[in-house]
Design a protein around this motif. Structure first.
Motif, mmCIF file in Angstrom:
data_model
loop_
_atom_site.group_PDB
_atom_site.id
_atom_site.type_symbol
_atom_site.label_atom_id
_atom_site.label_comp_id
_atom_site.label_asym_id
_atom_site.label_seq_id
_atom_site.Cartn_x
_atom_site.Cartn_y
_atom_site.Cartn_z
ATOM 1 N N LEU A 248 0.819 -1.201 0.000
ATOM 2 C CA LEU A 248 0.000 0.000 0.000
ATOM 3 C C LEU A 248 0.862 1.264 0.000
ATOM 4 N N VAL A 249 0.274 2.366 -0.466
ATOM 5 C CA VAL A 249 0.960 3.654 -0.443
ATOM 6 C C VAL A 249 1.348 4.025 0.986
ATOM 7 N N VAL A 250 0.470 3.748 1.946
ATOM 8 C CA VAL A 250 0.758 4.119 3.334
ATOM 9 C C VAL A 250 1.947 3.323 3.876
ATOM 10 N N TRP A 251 2.095 2.073 3.457
ATOM 11 C CA TRP A 251 3.275 1.302 3.855
ATOM 12 C C TRP A 251 4.536 1.873 3.219
ATOM 13 N N ALA A 252 4.429 2.352 1.992
ATOM 14 C CA ALA A 252 5.584 2.969 1.327
ATOM 15 C C ALA A 252 6.020 4.227 2.072
ATOM 16 N N ILE A 253 5.051 5.035 2.506
ATOM 17 C CA ILE A 253 5.381 6.241 3.266
ATOM 18 C C ILE A 253 6.085 5.856 4.565
ATOM 19 N N ARG A 254 5.568 4.845 5.256
ATOM 20 C CA ARG A 254 6.202 4.382 6.494
ATOM 21 C C ARG A 254 7.650 3.974 6.240
ATOM 22 N N GLU A 255 7.852 3.151 5.204
ATOM 23 C CA GLU A 255 9.206 2.667 4.933
ATOM 24 C C GLU A 255 10.134 3.798 4.507
ATOM 25 N N GLY A 256 9.603 4.753 3.754
ATOM 26 C CA GLY A 256 10.423 5.896 3.354
ATOM 27 C C GLY A 256 10.888 6.699 4.556
ATOM 28 N N ARG A 257 9.989 6.919 5.507
ATOM 29 C CA ARG A 257 10.334 7.663 6.720
ATOM 30 C C ARG A 257 11.366 6.902 7.552
ATOM 31 N N GLN A 258 11.157 5.610 7.708
ATOM 32 C CA GLN A 258 12.084 4.827 8.508
ATOM 33 C C GLN A 258 13.444 4.683 7.826
ATOM 34 N N ALA A 259 13.438 4.539 6.501
ATOM 35 C CA ALA A 259 14.704 4.441 5.768
ATOM 36 C C ALA A 259 15.486 5.752 5.869
ATOM 37 N N ALA A 260 14.771 6.871 5.862
ATOM 38 C CA ALA A 260 15.445 8.169 6.019
ATOM 39 C C ALA A 260 16.158 8.235 7.361
ATOM 40 N N ARG A 261 15.524 7.727 8.386
ATOM 41 C CA ARG A 261 16.151 7.685 9.705
ATOM 42 C C ARG A 261 17.427 6.830 9.662
ATOM 43 N N ALA A 262 17.336 5.677 8.985
ATOM 44 C CA ALA A 262 18.497 4.789 8.893
ATOM 45 C C ALA A 262 19.642 5.441 8.116
ATOM 46 N N VAL A 263 19.323 6.123 7.024
ATOM 47 C CA VAL A 263 20.355 6.790 6.220
ATOM 48 C C VAL A 263 20.994 7.927 7.023
ATOM 49 N N ASP A 264 20.172 8.695 7.710
ATOM 50 C CA ASP A 264 20.684 9.797 8.527
ATOM 51 C C ASP A 264 21.630 9.267 9.606
ATOM 52 N N LYS A 265 21.255 8.171 10.238
ATOM 53 C CA LYS A 265 22.097 7.572 11.276
ATOM 54 C C LYS A 265 23.399 7.051 10.681
ATOM 55 N N TYR A 266 23.342 6.478 9.499
ATOM 56 C CA TYR A 266 24.535 5.972 8.804
ATOM 57 C C TYR A 266 25.505 7.107 8.476
ATOM 58 N N LEU A 267 24.963 8.229 8.040
ATOM 59 C CA LEU A 267 25.816 9.349 7.636
ATOM 60 C C LEU A 267 26.367 10.140 8.813
ATOM 61 N N MET A 268 25.563 10.284 9.872
ATOM 62 C CA MET A 268 25.916 11.186 10.973
ATOM 63 C C MET A 268 26.285 10.472 12.274
ATOM 64 N N GLY A 269 26.051 9.165 12.335
ATOM 65 C CA GLY A 269 26.357 8.431 13.561
ATOM 66 C C GLY A 269 25.230 8.450 14.562
ATOM 67 N N ALA A 270 24.281 9.318 14.396
ATOM 68 C CA ALA A 270 23.103 9.423 15.270
ATOM 69 C C ALA A 270 22.016 10.144 14.479
ATOM 70 N N THR A 271 20.787 10.059 14.954
ATOM 71 C CA THR A 271 19.679 10.702 14.235
ATOM 72 C C THR A 271 18.599 11.155 15.192
ATOM 73 N N THR A 272 17.942 12.223 14.824
ATOM 74 C CA THR A 272 16.785 12.709 15.587
ATOM 75 C C THR A 272 15.499 12.520 14.788
ATOM 76 N N LEU A 273 15.597 11.908 13.622
ATOM 77 C CA LEU A 273 14.404 11.663 12.826
ATOM 78 C C LEU A 273 13.549 10.590 13.503
ATOM 79 N N PRO A 274 12.227 10.712 13.435
ATOM 80 C CA PRO A 274 11.351 9.724 14.104
ATOM 81 C C PRO A 274 11.383 8.384 13.425
ATOM 82 N N ARG A 275 11.191 7.328 14.201
ATOM 83 C CA ARG A 275 11.065 5.983 13.631
ATOM 84 C C ARG A 275 9.602 5.650 13.397
#
Length: 493
Positions: A466-493
């Motif tokens: 579903l589109v809503v699952w895609a939005i969820r995964e996009g948000r969570q993946a952004a958190r993972a990428v941010d953590k990978y690049l910066m070592g920590a993240t404040t983006l919501p899971r």
């Protein structure tokens, strides 16, 4: 809650729909947003249930009781802020989501659930009208560059989150317009594309860059993958992408349609649904499409009983089909679920979409055995079918139920098998047993593939959904990428 007895006093209110005879004459949206009084009355039905199963039923975990209460109290701006905190694009989900939140609503146990989806749409439509939806650029830049390949809901959600985290984000889209499945899969009568365009403008104001007509890694030259819509003007190699960016997120969707390998498959007039639907959306956008598929005056058979098949039904009726018949392999489900057994989970029951209500003959427990040629230019003229029954968990043909069905146009809408593999192979990304990009959703390894700096999310990782699952995964993946690049993240899971 603001109206503690509201669920006892008020009935569920459905969004108004234009009459069938009127709406099948055009490709515009025909569902009207609730008025303020209707929305407040509907929000008043949200009961003080203690445990908000609706929030758990929603893949993005919308804080539903809170924004319902705020709507009831006429505090629309704060209702928008609550909704916006968990969902980047409620104008999409408020129109095309099947609303698993409503299935999980406590009121749904023995009554009609709160109209959560209609309230979500009312809130975001009000927010756009009031000017509350604005660009929120990051206060400082990280100096990191991220490539997002694919501009569907997962890619757009991730790009917005990463842009707000301060990264320089570039979204690559092989087609000529941003939106992925939202743009070239969902018909305009369900989601007009102006909703996508204004989100793009908002994201550009936040520093996100978009490159259209750019194919990354190539496309299959033959087979089912070669039928995927590709309007690219240039190609970027996987190596170029890895050289130019600090991280790459793959959100290309599950674009490969499931084929039907029976006799006569090669006949003219037999097409994938995802050949028809993108063409019609391009025509709606003002493009001239050479040799466009048209149902005008034809007897159409849609094979597949899901959402894509329903979209084909609505599209063919608007194109002027002589008749539309939809086949479903599985037996007809019950009209109503046994809520004592299914609640709060998604039940199997007969669902009639707005497109079905516009005119279609639905056939269940039917299997297509082959296509019959007209003998004139190898065009299809009929289908051969047989009825089936489920024995031992498998479909079994019933002897003596063979039948020929006249057909001038056949649309295959049997789901999607996974992503095209060209880019995955070029990047060396491992695939799971279903052919999707292999990536965990664990918080420590979130969405990271085996390839260094390469992540995957949405249908490309989980398969068609579903589109809503895609939005969820996009948000969570952004958190993972941010953590990978910066070592920590404040983006919501």
């Amino acid at each position: 809650m603001g109206k503690i007895t509201g669920f006892l006093e008020f009935d569920r209110v459905e969004e108004p729909h234009a009459p069938v005879a009127e709406r099948v004459t055009h490709f515009h949206e025909f569902v009207t947003t609730l008025t303020e009084s209707q929305a407040r009355q509907q929000a008043a039905r949200c009961m003080d249930c203690g445990i908000p199963f609706c929030s758990n039923g929603c893949p993005v975990n919308n804080i539903i009781p809170d924004f319902n209460d705020l709507v009831y109290r006429n505090d629309w701006k704060n209702a928008f802020l609550v909704l916006d905190s968990t969902n980047n694009f409620p104008e999409f989900t408020g129109r095309i989501c099947p609303a698993p939140c409503e299935v999980a609503c406590t009121l749904n146990i023995n009554s009609e659930p709160v109209g959560i989806k209609s309230l979500e749409r009312a809130i975001i439509d009000r927010a756009w009208a009031e000017g509350w939806v604005v660009s929120r650029p990051a206060p400082r830049k990280s100096g990191k560059r991220v490539a997002v390949v694919g501009s569907g809901p997962a890619g757009l959600a991730a790009a917005q989150q990463l842009g707000r985290a301060g990264h320089d984000v570039t979204v690559f889209e092989k087609n000529d317009r941003i939106g992925g499945l939202l743009r070239y899969g969902i018909p305009d009568f369900k989601l007009e594309k102006s909703h996508i365009d204004r989100r793009i403008a908002q994201m550009q104001g936040e520093g996100v860059s978009f490159r259209t007509g750019v194919l990354v890694g190539g496309m299959p030259s033959e087979g089912v993958g070669a039928t995927v819509t590709n309007l690219s003007r240039e190609t970027l190699s996987a190596d170029q992408l890895l050289d130019e960016f600090d991280a790459v997120l793959l959100t290309c969707g599950a674009e490969q349609s499931r084929d039907l390998p029976v006799s006569g498959r090669e006949l003219r007039g037999v097409h994938f649904a995802m050949q028809l639907l993108p063409q019609q959306n391009r025509i709606d956008a003002g493009d001239k499409v050479k040799d466009a598929i048209s149902a005008k005056g034809k007897h159409v058979i849609v094979i597949g009983g899901g959402d894509t098949g329903s979209d084909c039904v609505g599209t063919c009726n608007r194109q002027g089909a002589a008749s539309v018949t939809q086949f479903e392999l599985m037996p007809m489900p019950p009209l109503h679920e046994n809520k004592e057994l299914t609640w709060p989970y998604w039940p199997i029951k007969l669902r009639t979409s707005d497109s079905h209500a516009e005119g279609v003959q639905r056939e269940f427990a039917i299997s297509t055995q082959g296509f019959v040629s007209s003998g004139r230019g190898s065009a299809v003229k009929a289908l051969k079918t047989v009825q089936i029954e489920i024995k031992g968990g498998k479909p079994t043909e019933i002897p003596g139920t063979e039948k020929d069905w006249p057909a001038d146009l056949v649309l295959l809408a049997m789901g999607f098998t996974g992503p095209t593999t060209t880019l995955l192979d070029a990047l060396g990304v491992e695939r799971d047993a279903r052919g999707n990009a292999r990536a965990s959703v664990d918080d420590s390894l979130g969405y990271k593939t085996n390839a260094k700096g390469v992540f995957a999310a949405g249908d490309m990782r989980r398969g068609q959904s579903l589109v809503v699952w895609a939005i969820r995964e996009g948000r969570q993946a952004a958190r993972a990428v941010d953590k990978y690049l910066m070592g920590a993240t404040t983006l919501p899971r």
